[in-house]
Scaffold this motif. Structure first.
Motif, PDB file in Angstrom:
ATOM      1  N   HIS A  33      13.508 -14.268 -18.855  1.00 23.57           N
ATOM      2  CA  HIS A  33      12.545 -14.375 -17.752  1.00 23.57           C
ATOM      3  C   HIS A  33      13.278 -14.270 -16.416  1.00 23.57           C
ATOM      4  CE1 HIS A  33       9.804 -15.820 -20.821  1.00 23.57           C
ATOM      5  NE2 HIS A  33      10.782 -16.628 -21.203  1.00 23.57           N
ATOM      6  N   HIS A  34      12.701 -13.482 -15.502  1.00 22.23           N
ATOM      7  CA  HIS A  34      13.321 -13.311 -14.186  1.00 22.23           C
ATOM      8  C   HIS A  34      12.308 -12.740 -13.211  1.00 22.23           C
ATOM      9  CE1 HIS A  34      13.880  -9.471 -16.293  1.00 22.23           C
ATOM     10  NE2 HIS A  34      13.783  -8.901 -15.086  1.00 22.23           N
ATOM     11  N   LYS A  35      12.714 -12.704 -11.951  1.00 24.52           N
ATOM     12  CA  LYS A  35      11.855 -12.186 -10.888  1.00 24.52           C
ATOM     13  C   LYS A  35      12.649 -11.204 -10.034  1.00 24.52           C
ATOM     14  CE  LYS A  35       9.116 -13.728  -6.898  1.00 24.52           C
ATOM     15  NZ  LYS A  35       8.764 -14.892  -6.072  1.00 24.52           N
ATOM     16  N   HIS A  36      12.044 -10.062  -9.750  1.00 22.90           N
ATOM     17  CA  HIS A  36      12.582  -9.111  -8.776  1.00 22.90           C
ATOM     18  C   HIS A  36      11.908  -9.490  -7.462  1.00 22.90           C
ATOM     19  CE1 HIS A  36      14.238  -6.289 -11.826  1.00 22.90           C
ATOM     20  NE2 HIS A  36      13.309  -6.865 -12.564  1.00 22.90           N
ATOM     21  N   ASP A  37      12.684  -9.950  -6.514  1.00 20.19           N
ATOM     22  CA  ASP A  37      12.122 -10.490  -5.274  1.00 20.19           C
ATOM     23  C   ASP A  37      12.438  -9.576  -4.100  1.00 20.19           C
ATOM     24  OD1 ASP A  37      10.805 -12.246  -3.603  1.00 20.19           O
ATOM     25  OD2 ASP A  37      12.483 -13.645  -3.463  1.00 20.19           O
ATOM     26  N   GLY A  38      11.474  -8.746  -3.724  1.00 22.24           N
ATOM     27  CA  GLY A  38      11.638  -7.868  -2.571  1.00 22.24           C
ATOM     28  C   GLY A  38      12.269  -6.525  -2.869  1.00 22.24           C
ATOM     29  N   SER A  39      12.970  -6.413  -3.978  1.00 16.23           N
ATOM     30  CA  SER A  39      13.558  -5.134  -4.388  1.00 16.23           C
ATOM     31  C   SER A  39      13.933  -5.207  -5.862  1.00 16.23           C
ATOM     32  CB  SER A  39      14.796  -4.790  -3.551  1.00 16.23           C
ATOM     33  OG  SER A  39      15.911  -5.545  -3.969  1.00 16.23           O
ATOM     34  N   SER A  79       0.798  -1.228   0.000  1.00 21.22           N
ATOM     35  CA  SER A  79       0.000   0.000   0.000  1.00 21.22           C
ATOM     36  C   SER A  79       0.834   1.283   0.000  1.00 21.22           C
ATOM     37  CB  SER A  79      -0.945   0.009   1.195  1.00 21.22           C
ATOM     38  OG  SER A  79      -0.206  -0.027   2.402  1.00 21.22           O
ATOM     39  N   VAL A  80       2.133   1.181   0.293  1.00 24.07           N
ATOM     40  CA  VAL A  80       3.003   2.364   0.251  1.00 24.07           C
ATOM     41  C   VAL A  80       4.041   2.251  -0.869  1.00 24.07           C
ATOM     42  CG1 VAL A  80       2.645   3.098   2.634  1.00 24.07           C
ATOM     43  CG2 VAL A  80       4.443   1.441   2.111  1.00 24.07           C
ATOM     44  N   ASN A  81       3.710   1.450  -1.883  1.00 19.83           N
ATOM     45  CA  ASN A  81       4.516   1.285  -3.105  1.00 19.83           C
ATOM     46  C   ASN A  81       5.863   0.603  -2.911  1.00 19.83           C
ATOM     47  OD1 ASN A  81       2.569   2.299  -4.843  1.00 19.83           O
ATOM     48  ND2 ASN A  81       3.246   4.403  -4.522  1.00 19.83           N
ATOM     49  N   ASN A  82       6.004  -0.227  -1.890  1.00 21.56           N
ATOM     50  CA  ASN A  82       7.192  -1.068  -1.760  1.00 21.56           C
ATOM     51  C   ASN A  82       7.003  -2.297  -2.640  1.00 21.56           C
ATOM     52  OD1 ASN A  82       8.591   0.452   0.271  1.00 21.56           O
ATOM     53  ND2 ASN A  82       7.068  -0.280   1.726  1.00 21.56           N
ATOM     54  N   LEU A  83       8.025  -2.630  -3.399  1.00 18.77           N
ATOM     55  CA  LEU A  83       7.950  -3.798  -4.267  1.00 18.77           C
ATOM     56  C   LEU A  83       7.992  -5.070  -3.440  1.00 18.77           C
ATOM     57  CD1 LEU A  83       7.999  -4.948  -7.189  1.00 18.77           C
ATOM     58  CD2 LEU A  83      10.489  -4.993  -6.963  1.00 18.77           C
ATOM     59  N   ILE A  84       7.006  -5.920  -3.623  1.00 12.66           N
ATOM     60  CA  ILE A  84       7.011  -7.251  -3.030  1.00 12.66           C
ATOM     61  C   ILE A  84       7.670  -8.210  -4.021  1.00 12.66           C
ATOM     62  CG2 ILE A  84       5.626  -9.092  -2.014  1.00 12.66           C
ATOM     63  CD1 ILE A  84       5.535  -6.344  -0.500  1.00 12.66           C
ATOM     64  N   PHE A  85       7.187  -8.212  -5.256  1.00 14.10           N
ATOM     65  CA  PHE A  85       7.843  -8.959  -6.321  1.00 14.10           C
ATOM     66  C   PHE A  85       7.354  -8.458  -7.677  1.00 14.10           C
ATOM     67  CE2 PHE A  85       4.153 -11.799  -5.484  1.00 14.10           C
ATOM     68  CZ  PHE A  85       3.609 -11.853  -6.761  1.00 14.10           C
ATOM     69  N   ARG A  86       8.138  -8.779  -8.697  1.00 10.88           N
ATOM     70  CA  ARG A  86       7.729  -8.541 -10.074  1.00 10.88           C
ATOM     71  C   ARG A  86       8.359  -9.607 -10.958  1.00 10.88           C
ATOM     72  NH1 ARG A  86       9.529  -3.763 -11.048  1.00 10.88           N
ATOM     73  NH2 ARG A  86      11.358  -4.311 -12.256  1.00 10.88           N
ATOM     74  N   TYR A  87       7.548 -10.226 -11.759  1.00 12.23           N
ATOM     75  CA  TYR A  87       8.018 -11.141 -12.792  1.00 12.23           C
ATOM     76  C   TYR A  87       7.994 -10.375 -14.114  1.00 12.23           C
ATOM     77  CZ  TYR A  87       6.947 -15.114  -9.676  1.00 12.23           C
ATOM     78  OH  TYR A  87       6.913 -16.006  -8.640  1.00 12.23           O
ATOM     79  N   ASP A  88       9.030 -10.506 -14.902  1.00  9.94           N
ATOM     80  CA  ASP A  88       8.988  -9.923 -16.240  1.00  9.94           C
ATOM     81  C   ASP A  88       9.997 -10.597 -17.157  1.00  9.94           C
ATOM     82  OD1 ASP A  88      11.468  -8.037 -16.611  1.00  9.94           O
ATOM     83  OD2 ASP A  88      10.684  -7.453 -14.657  1.00  9.94           O
ATOM     84  N   ASN A  89       9.908 -10.245 -18.426  1.00  7.55           N
ATOM     85  CA  ASN A  89      10.830 -10.829 -19.405  1.00  7.55           C
ATOM     86  C   ASN A  89      11.473  -9.755 -20.273  1.00  7.55           C
ATOM     87  OD1 ASN A  89       8.541 -10.211 -20.897  1.00  7.55           O
ATOM     88  ND2 ASN A  89       8.685 -12.023 -22.184  1.00  7.55           N
ATOM     89  N   THR A  90      11.658  -8.563 -19.715  1.00  7.53           N
ATOM     90  CA  THR A  90      12.418  -7.559 -20.444  1.00  7.53           C
ATOM     91  C   THR A  90      13.890  -7.958 -20.422  1.00  7.53           C
ATOM     92  OG1 THR A  90      12.636  -6.195 -18.468  1.00  7.53           O
ATOM     93  CG2 THR A  90      10.788  -5.705 -19.941  1.00  7.53           C
ATOM     94  N   GLU A  91      14.638  -7.506 -21.381  1.00  7.53           N
ATOM     95  CA  GLU A  91      16.015  -7.971 -21.550  1.00  7.53           C
ATOM     96  C   GLU A  91      17.049  -7.115 -20.835  1.00  7.53           C
ATOM     97  OE1 GLU A  91      16.987  -8.956 -25.567  1.00  7.53           O
ATOM     98  OE2 GLU A  91      15.084  -9.973 -25.871  1.00  7.53           O
ATOM     99  N   HIS A  92      16.648  -6.332 -19.856  1.00  7.52           N
ATOM    100  CA  HIS A  92      17.577  -5.422 -19.200  1.00  7.52           C
ATOM    101  C   HIS A  92      18.563  -6.102 -18.247  1.00  7.52           C
ATOM    102  CE1 HIS A  92      13.890  -5.442 -16.663  1.00  7.52           C
ATOM    103  NE2 HIS A  92      14.758  -5.491 -15.678  1.00  7.52           N
ATOM    104  N   HIS A  93      18.425  -7.403 -18.010  1.00  6.84           N
ATOM    105  CA  HIS A  93      19.349  -8.092 -17.099  1.00  6.84           C
ATOM    106  C   HIS A  93      20.201  -9.139 -17.818  1.00  6.84           C
ATOM    107  CE1 HIS A  93      18.012  -6.044 -13.568  1.00  6.84           C
ATOM    108  NE2 HIS A  93      16.753  -6.349 -13.826  1.00  6.84           N
ATOM    109  N   ARG A  94      20.510  -8.885 -19.059  1.00 10.23           N
ATOM    110  CA  ARG A  94      21.350  -9.807 -19.840  1.00 10.23           C
ATOM    111  C   ARG A  94      22.687 -10.085 -19.144  1.00 10.23           C
ATOM    112  NH1 ARG A  94      21.204 -11.343 -25.081  1.00 10.23           N
ATOM    113  NH2 ARG A  94      19.622  -9.782 -25.541  1.00 10.23           N
ATOM    114  N   LYS A  95      23.274  -9.053 -18.540  1.00 13.03           N
ATOM    115  CA  LYS A  95      24.604  -9.184 -17.926  1.00 13.03           C
ATOM    116  C   LYS A  95      24.639 -10.137 -16.736  1.00 13.03           C
ATOM    117  CE  LYS A  95      24.017  -5.134 -14.985  1.00 13.03           C
ATOM    118  NZ  LYS A  95      22.857  -4.438 -15.467  1.00 13.03           N
ATOM    119  N   LEU A  96      23.473 -10.463 -16.165  1.00 12.37           N
ATOM    120  CA  LEU A  96      23.440 -11.382 -15.020  1.00 12.37           C
ATOM    121  C   LEU A  96      23.569 -12.840 -15.436  1.00 12.37           C
ATOM    122  CD1 LEU A  96      20.616  -9.756 -12.854  1.00 12.37           C
ATOM    123  CD2 LEU A  96      23.097  -9.524 -12.601  1.00 12.37           C
ATOM    124  N   ASN A  97      23.459 -13.109 -16.718  1.00 11.20           N
ATOM    125  CA  ASN A  97      23.577 -14.476 -17.243  1.00 11.20           C
ATOM    126  C   ASN A  97      22.661 -15.459 -16.537  1.00 11.20           C
ATOM    127  OD1 ASN A  97      25.572 -13.864 -19.209  1.00 11.20           O
ATOM    128  ND2 ASN A  97      27.103 -13.805 -17.573  1.00 11.20           N
TER     129      ASN A  97
END
Length: 67
Positions: A33-39, A9-27
């Motif tokens: 496909h990836h998940k932002h978990d908690g931040s 309710s105060v816009n803190n990220l709990i999680f987000r699943y997405d498939n944008t290619e902005h994390h290519r460097k993480l291999n």
């Protein structure tokens, strides 16, 4: 392209699943496909979830917070 995001309710990220290619460097083995978990910075591997799976995950979190 998809993005499933759950924030509190105060816009803190709990999680987000997405498939944008902005994390290519993480291999990630599941790239793009990836998940932002908690931040935004905590990026983990994830397959593309079904919307029903995402909703079940949200429901589980809500029940854990309000037993």
């Amino acid at each position: 392209m998809y993005s499933y995001q759950y924030i509190d309710s105060v816009n803190n990220l709990i999680f987000r699943y997405d498939n944008t290619e902005h994390h290519r460097k993480l291999n990630l083995s599941t790239f793009p496909h990836h998940k932002h978990d908690g931040s935004e910075d905590n990026v983990i591997t994830s397959d593309a979830p079904l919307l029903t799976e995402v909703l079940k995950e949200v429901e589980k979190i809500i029940h854990q917070q309000n037993p």
